[in-house]
Design a protein around this motif. Structure first.
Motif, PDB file in Angstrom:
ATOM      1  N   MET A   1       0.836  -1.162   0.000  1.00 41.69           N
ATOM      2  CA  MET A   1       0.000   0.000   0.000  1.00 41.69           C
ATOM      3  C   MET A   1       0.890   1.238   0.000  1.00 41.69           C
ATOM      4  SD  MET A   1      -1.851   0.625   3.689  1.00 41.69           S
ATOM      5  CE  MET A   1      -1.093  -0.732   4.541  1.00 41.69           C
ATOM      6  N   THR A   2       0.529   2.212  -0.784  1.00 41.51           N
ATOM      7  CA  THR A   2       1.301   3.443  -0.905  1.00 41.51           C
ATOM      8  C   THR A   2       0.849   4.433   0.157  1.00 41.51           C
ATOM      9  OG1 THR A   2       1.569   3.103  -3.271  1.00 41.51           O
ATOM     10  CG2 THR A   2       1.923   5.323  -2.452  1.00 41.51           C
ATOM     11  N   GLN A   3       1.827   4.987   0.880  1.00 40.06           N
ATOM     12  CA  GLN A   3       1.547   5.980   1.908  1.00 40.06           C
ATOM     13  C   GLN A   3       2.441   7.193   1.688  1.00 40.06           C
ATOM     14  OE1 GLN A   3       1.590   4.413   5.878  1.00 40.06           O
ATOM     15  NE2 GLN A   3       0.227   2.743   5.369  1.00 40.06           N
ATOM     16  N   SER A   4       2.009   8.319   2.231  1.00 39.78           N
ATOM     17  CA  SER A   4       2.736   9.567   2.068  1.00 39.78           C
ATOM     18  C   SER A   4       3.612   9.825   3.299  1.00 39.78           C
ATOM     19  CB  SER A   4       1.738  10.711   1.883  1.00 39.78           C
ATOM     20  OG  SER A   4       2.429  11.935   1.734  1.00 39.78           O
ATOM     21  N   LEU A   5       4.905   9.979   3.068  1.00 40.25           N
ATOM     22  CA  LEU A   5       5.868  10.319   4.114  1.00 40.25           C
ATOM     23  C   LEU A   5       6.156  11.806   3.983  1.00 40.25           C
ATOM     24  CD1 LEU A   5       7.857   9.387   6.353  1.00 40.25           C
ATOM     25  CD2 LEU A   5       9.517   8.959   4.530  1.00 40.25           C
ATOM     26  N   LYS A   6       6.008  12.549   5.092  1.00 43.62           N
ATOM     27  CA  LYS A   6       6.111  14.006   5.032  1.00 43.62           C
ATOM     28  C   LYS A   6       6.868  14.535   6.242  1.00 43.62           C
ATOM     29  CE  LYS A   6       3.118  18.048   5.379  1.00 43.62           C
ATOM     30  NZ  LYS A   6       1.744  18.499   5.555  1.00 43.62           N
ATOM     31  N   ILE A   7       7.670  15.558   6.031  1.00 38.41           N
ATOM     32  CA  ILE A   7       8.308  16.273   7.128  1.00 38.41           C
ATOM     33  C   ILE A   7       7.890  17.739   7.058  1.00 38.41           C
ATOM     34  CG2 ILE A   7      10.441  16.738   5.870  1.00 38.41           C
ATOM     35  CD1 ILE A   7      11.900  16.453   8.627  1.00 38.41           C
ATOM     36  N   THR A   8       7.597  18.291   8.221  1.00 40.61           N
ATOM     37  CA  THR A   8       7.319  19.710   8.347  1.00 40.61           C
ATOM     38  C   THR A   8       8.425  20.294   9.211  1.00 40.61           C
ATOM     39  OG1 THR A   8       4.944  19.265   8.255  1.00 40.61           O
ATOM     40  CG2 THR A   8       5.621  21.439   9.059  1.00 40.61           C
ATOM     41  N   MET A   9       9.245  21.144   8.615  1.00 35.92           N
ATOM     42  CA  MET A   9      10.374  21.772   9.304  1.00 35.92           C
ATOM     43  C   MET A   9      10.690  23.049   8.544  1.00 35.92           C
ATOM     44  SD  MET A   9      13.923  19.899  10.312  1.00 35.92           S
ATOM     45  CE  MET A   9      15.368  20.829  10.794  1.00 35.92           C
ATOM     46  N   SER A  10      10.593  24.189   9.226  1.00 36.19           N
ATOM     47  CA  SER A  10      10.693  25.479   8.538  1.00 36.19           C
ATOM     48  C   SER A  10      12.083  25.771   7.983  1.00 36.19           C
ATOM     49  CB  SER A  10      10.283  26.607   9.482  1.00 36.19           C
ATOM     50  OG  SER A  10      11.147  26.656  10.603  1.00 36.19           O
ATOM     51  N   ASP A  11      13.118  25.264   8.641  1.00 37.58           N
ATOM     52  CA  ASP A  11      14.478  25.569   8.204  1.00 37.58           C
ATOM     53  C   ASP A  11      15.389  24.431   8.643  1.00 37.58           C
ATOM     54  OD1 ASP A  11      16.574  27.116   7.109  1.00 37.58           O
ATOM     55  OD2 ASP A  11      17.097  27.871   9.095  1.00 37.58           O
ATOM     56  N   GLY A  12      16.295  24.017   7.786  1.00 39.65           N
ATOM     57  CA  GLY A  12      17.234  22.963   8.148  1.00 39.65           C
ATOM     58  C   GLY A  12      17.370  21.928   7.045  1.00 39.65           C
ATOM     59  N   LYS A  13      17.988  20.816   7.398  1.00 40.93           N
ATOM     60  CA  LYS A  13      18.207  19.705   6.460  1.00 40.93           C
ATOM     61  C   LYS A  13      17.806  18.414   7.154  1.00 40.93           C
ATOM     62  CE  LYS A  13      21.796  22.053   3.949  1.00 40.93           C
ATOM     63  NZ  LYS A  13      23.122  22.052   3.413  1.00 40.93           N
ATOM     64  N   TRP A  14      17.416  17.409   6.362  1.00 39.82           N
ATOM     65  CA  TRP A  14      16.933  16.168   6.940  1.00 39.82           C
ATOM     66  C   TRP A  14      17.198  14.968   6.051  1.00 39.82           C
ATOM     67  CZ3 TRP A  14      13.764  20.381   5.863  1.00 39.82           C
ATOM     68  CH2 TRP A  14      13.100  20.322   4.649  1.00 39.82           C
ATOM     69  N   LEU A  15      17.231  13.817   6.708  1.00 41.08           N
ATOM     70  CA  LEU A  15      17.241  12.497   6.080  1.00 41.08           C
ATOM     71  C   LEU A  15      16.240  11.652   6.858  1.00 41.08           C
ATOM     72  CD1 LEU A  15      21.100  11.869   5.973  1.00 41.08           C
ATOM     73  CD2 LEU A  15      19.668  12.450   4.018  1.00 41.08           C
ATOM     74  N   VAL A  16      15.318  10.994   6.158  1.00 45.30           N
ATOM     75  CA  VAL A  16      14.334  10.130   6.809  1.00 45.30           C
ATOM     76  C   VAL A  16      14.279   8.826   6.019  1.00 45.30           C
ATOM     77  CG1 VAL A  16      11.948   9.874   7.584  1.00 45.30           C
ATOM     78  CG2 VAL A  16      12.972  12.162   7.482  1.00 45.30           C
ATOM     79  N   ASP A  17      14.270   7.692   6.740  1.00 41.05           N
ATOM     80  CA  ASP A  17      14.270   6.373   6.104  1.00 41.05           C
ATOM     81  C   ASP A  17      13.212   5.488   6.736  1.00 41.05           C
ATOM     82  OD1 ASP A  17      15.101   4.309   4.421  1.00 41.05           O
ATOM     83  OD2 ASP A  17      16.692   3.659   5.763  1.00 41.05           O
ATOM     84  N   ILE A  18      12.438   4.792   5.910  1.00 46.99           N
ATOM     85  CA  ILE A  18      11.504   3.752   6.342  1.00 46.99           C
ATOM     86  C   ILE A  18      12.090   2.444   5.833  1.00 46.99           C
ATOM     87  CG2 ILE A  18       9.175   2.815   6.136  1.00 46.99           C
ATOM     88  CD1 ILE A  18       8.959   5.468   7.419  1.00 46.99           C
ATOM     89  N   PHE A  19      12.168   1.426   6.701  1.00 48.88           N
ATOM     90  CA  PHE A  19      12.805   0.178   6.287  1.00 48.88           C
ATOM     91  C   PHE A  19      12.150  -1.019   6.969  1.00 48.88           C
ATOM     92  CE2 PHE A  19      14.934   1.859   9.974  1.00 48.88           C
ATOM     93  CZ  PHE A  19      15.080   0.758  10.790  1.00 48.88           C
ATOM     94  N   SER A  20      12.360  -2.185   6.384  1.00 47.30           N
ATOM     95  CA  SER A  20      11.944  -3.444   7.005  1.00 47.30           C
ATOM     96  C   SER A  20      13.151  -4.369   7.017  1.00 47.30           C
ATOM     97  CB  SER A  20      10.794  -4.096   6.231  1.00 47.30           C
ATOM     98  OG  SER A  20      11.247  -4.624   5.006  1.00 47.30           O
ATOM     99  N   GLN A  21      13.080  -5.388   7.818  1.00 48.57           N
ATOM    100  CA  GLN A  21      14.196  -6.328   7.899  1.00 48.57           C
ATOM    101  C   GLN A  21      14.437  -6.998   6.554  1.00 48.57           C
ATOM    102  OE1 GLN A  21      13.770  -9.314  10.912  1.00 48.57           O
ATOM    103  NE2 GLN A  21      15.739 -10.239  10.478  1.00 48.57           N
ATOM    104  N   ALA A  22      13.354  -7.266   5.844  1.00 48.92           N
ATOM    105  CA  ALA A  22      13.478  -7.975   4.574  1.00 48.92           C
ATOM    106  C   ALA A  22      13.740  -7.040   3.394  1.00 48.92           C
ATOM    107  CB  ALA A  22      12.201  -8.768   4.308  1.00 48.92           C
ATOM    108  N   ASN A  23      13.516  -5.740   3.584  1.00 47.14           N
ATOM    109  CA  ASN A  23      13.571  -4.846   2.426  1.00 47.14           C
ATOM    110  C   ASN A  23      14.152  -3.491   2.813  1.00 47.14           C
ATOM    111  OD1 ASN A  23      13.191  -3.716  -0.073  1.00 47.14           O
ATOM    112  ND2 ASN A  23      11.026  -3.301   0.219  1.00 47.14           N
ATOM    113  N   ASP A  24      15.458  -3.429   3.027  1.00 49.70           N
ATOM    114  CA  ASP A  24      16.110  -2.146   3.273  1.00 49.70           C
ATOM    115  C   ASP A  24      17.034  -1.852   2.107  1.00 49.70           C
ATOM    116  OD1 ASP A  24      17.133   0.191   4.221  1.00 49.70           O
ATOM    117  OD2 ASP A  24      18.326  -0.703   5.810  1.00 49.70           O
ATOM    118  N   SER A  25      16.638  -0.878   1.309  1.00 50.99           N
ATOM    119  CA  SER A  25      17.406  -0.544   0.112  1.00 50.99           C
ATOM    120  C   SER A  25      18.714   0.164   0.447  1.00 50.99           C
ATOM    121  CB  SER A  25      16.578   0.369  -0.797  1.00 50.99           C
ATOM    122  OG  SER A  25      16.345   1.612  -0.148  1.00 50.99           O
TER     123      SER A  25
END
Length: 87
Positions: A1-25
């Motif tokens: 299922m497709t879901q929307s990953l979103k960050i709200t941050m007015s200023d700065g830099k970011w890295l966000v990762d979603i992973f599973s044990q079987a599927n971490d790219s």
């Protein structure tokens, strides 16, 4: 299922990762300057997430997966924030 990953941050830099044990790219799903992306998750599978943020002290942030808040807070005096959890 497709879901929307979103960050709200007015200023700065970011890295966000979603992973599973079987599927971490090994590739982060959300990288500055992009503040939203679509991720495909399998129903019934457990996923983890991790994030690393940099910004001015006092900058607030919120990371959401569809309607669920994964993390929120403020950048502290070190001008960085990181964390992890389970989706």
């Amino acid at each position: 299922m497709t879901q929307s990953l979103k960050i709200t941050m007015s200023d700065g830099k970011w890295l966000v990762d979603i992973f599973s044990q079987a599927n971490d790219s090994g590739v982060y799903d959300l990288i500055h300057p992009n503040d939203t992306t679509e991720v495909d998750l399998n129903e019934g599978e457990m996923y983890g997430f991790r994030y690393s943020l940099q910004g001015k002290a006092g900058t607030s942030f919120k990371i959401e997966l569809d309607d669920k808040v994964l993390a929120e807070g403020e950048i502290d005096k070190t001008e960085a924030a990181s964390g992890r959890g389970v989706v």
